[in-house]
Design an enzyme around this catalytic site. Sequence first.
Site, PDB file in Angstrom:
ATOM      1  N   SER A   1      -9.995  -0.477   6.905  1.00 55.54           N
ATOM      2  CA  SER A   1      -9.413  -0.375   5.561  1.00 55.54           C
ATOM      3  C   SER A   1      -8.741  -1.630   5.015  1.00 55.54           C
ATOM      4  O   SER A   1      -8.364  -1.641   3.842  1.00 55.54           O
ATOM      5  CB  SER A   1      -8.412   0.769   5.521  1.00 55.54           C
TER       6      SER A   1
ATOM      7  N   LYS B   1       0.850  -1.200   0.000  1.00 54.99           N
ATOM      8  CA  LYS B   1       0.000   0.000   0.000  1.00 54.99           C
ATOM      9  C   LYS B   1       0.883   1.245   0.000  1.00 54.99           C
ATOM     10  O   LYS B   1       1.915   1.274   0.692  1.00 54.99           O
ATOM     11  CB  LYS B   1      -0.909  -0.030   1.231  1.00 54.99           C
TER      12      LYS B   1
ATOM     13  N   SER C   1      -9.746   1.845   2.704  1.00 54.03           N
ATOM     14  CA  SER C   1      -8.855   2.584   1.828  1.00 54.03           C
ATOM     15  C   SER C   1      -7.807   1.718   1.127  1.00 54.03           C
ATOM     16  O   SER C   1      -7.179   2.186   0.182  1.00 54.03           O
ATOM     17  CB  SER C   1      -8.133   3.667   2.635  1.00 54.03           C
TER      18      SER C   1
HETATM   19  N1  GLN Z   1     -13.277   4.512   6.161  1.00 55.91           N
HETATM   20  C1  GLN Z   1     -12.564   4.861   7.352  1.00 55.91           C
HETATM   21  C2  GLN Z   1     -12.057   6.287   7.250  1.00 55.91           C
HETATM   22  O1  GLN Z   1     -12.257   6.900   6.236  1.00 55.91           O
HETATM   23  C3  GLN Z   1     -11.461   3.893   7.627  1.00 55.91           C
HETATM   24  C4  GLN Z   1     -10.251   4.114   6.836  1.00 55.91           C
HETATM   25  C5  GLN Z   1      -9.083   3.296   7.283  1.00 55.91           C
HETATM   26  O2  GLN Z   1      -9.210   2.273   7.958  1.00 55.91           O
HETATM   27  N2  GLN Z   1      -7.897   3.781   6.931  1.00 55.91           N
HETATM   28  O3  GLN Z   1     -11.477   6.800   8.157  1.00 55.91           O
END
Ligand code: GLN
Length: 487
Positions: free
Chosen positions: A179, A80, A155
């Site tokens: 995410s 990532k 994400s």
């Molecule tokens: N959707 C969540 C956010 O926007 C989680 C994102 C994540 O785990 N990085 O914060």
Amino acid sequence: MDNILSLSAVELGAAIKRGEVTSVEATRAVLDRIAAVEDRYHCYVTVVEETAMRRAAEVQAKINSGELTGPLAGVPVAIKDNMCTTGVLTTCSSRILNNFIPTFSSTAVENLEKAGAVMIGKTNMDEFAMGSTTETSAYGVTKNPWNPEHVPGGSSGGSAAAVAAEECFYALGSDTGGSIRQPASFCGVVGMKPTYGTVSRYGLIAYGSSLDQIGPLCKDVTDCATILETIAGHDPKDSTSVKTETDFTTALVNDVKGLKIGIPRDYFGEGLDPEVRDSVMRAAKLLEEKGAILEEFDLSLVEYAIPTYYTIAAAEASSNLERFDGVKYGYRTADYNGLHNMYKKTRSEGFGPEVKRRIMLGSFVLSSGYYDAYYLKALKVKALIKKAFDDAFARYDLIIGPAAPTTAPKLGQSLQDPIKMYLGDIYTISVNLAGLPGITVPCGVSREGLPIGVQMIGDCFREKTLIRAAYTYEQARGSYVRPGKEA
Ligand code: GLN
């Protein structure tokens, strides 16, 4: 060997060791696959073709000489784009880091490299990991390999999609509020968020530091345990990393007899797509048939998880993102008039709308006058949420439920309504607030042809219980058809 790409990471590692295929051939196969399908899915921000081929040759020589013997030696991996990688562009899918080439690698990546991993490239993500669809990236949208009209989740959407599309053998993601587990569910792959402190966060570009954890996205539970075993471990460079046992592959045992599993009623109520509910319940029943004991219970406080998470995560993000100011590294605006104007223009041009929204929200809840009312209150609720889980784990070995309320939405749907997107995180974020481990395993396919994942949640540092249950479920479930595959 003609079906290299369909092997799991561990299967490929074993085939390389037996001399049936080389790391160079496997790396070439992945790069050819990327050349063929990347236009369609856009999983990567950066592909390091030449470096990967050179590295594969070096690793293969070390495998031949007996210097590298681990299960992942020679296996291509995707990382990532929020993990620092020496000499390789690391953008966090943000314009503000469009020229950032780190001089060091994150500990998780270093651990993989020591084990002989071959990095193929850096995967697309929501900008600074803020989002649930990979649509907030400054470098274009990743598509779901099961149906490119749908999002891959986020994400870590690039990582999940790259595994599903066979553009890598496994990937690393990060999980601050779901995410890893949510894109795993949307893309039909396995994804695990370890207990906070299990994997070093050193070199992971911080979003919500008290919530962030790195973990694997991969094809099956055996890969998951093997990857986690490789990346986990105490790291003096991360003060929150913990000394804990990391022999996760010993938990790959097909047996759940007597395991007590709690099913939180609150996770199966309003808002849950009936197809997802039925599929997840079938997964739970399968574990019951294998000897587990199922019981429904009330988890409580579930409705407070989203506001609590979005207060704390935004607060931490607003502080963590202060460092991106155009001075030492990263993007700097072309014309400006004095220092303050330079900061202002750099940050205005460098960050996208979702990141700006979080910075503003976070600065607001931390500002004097509002700190007690919002941030401090959120911390108190976080402690209560942890207590609710502690009570549950006094009675159950693990908790089972969905990873997301729906299957992957259509592209574009979530961007119009951020609140709706936040609500989709209902089943994953409390796990981060409580620091717990969670795993998503594919459990079904909707009538529309989109994957569904079941989430299992364990008590802190009980990864092995999760792996055992997930492995037993996977064995009982049987094979799972991935896109691009014959049934
Ligand atoms: N959707 C969540 C956010 O926007 C989680 C994102 C994540 O785990 N990085 O914060």
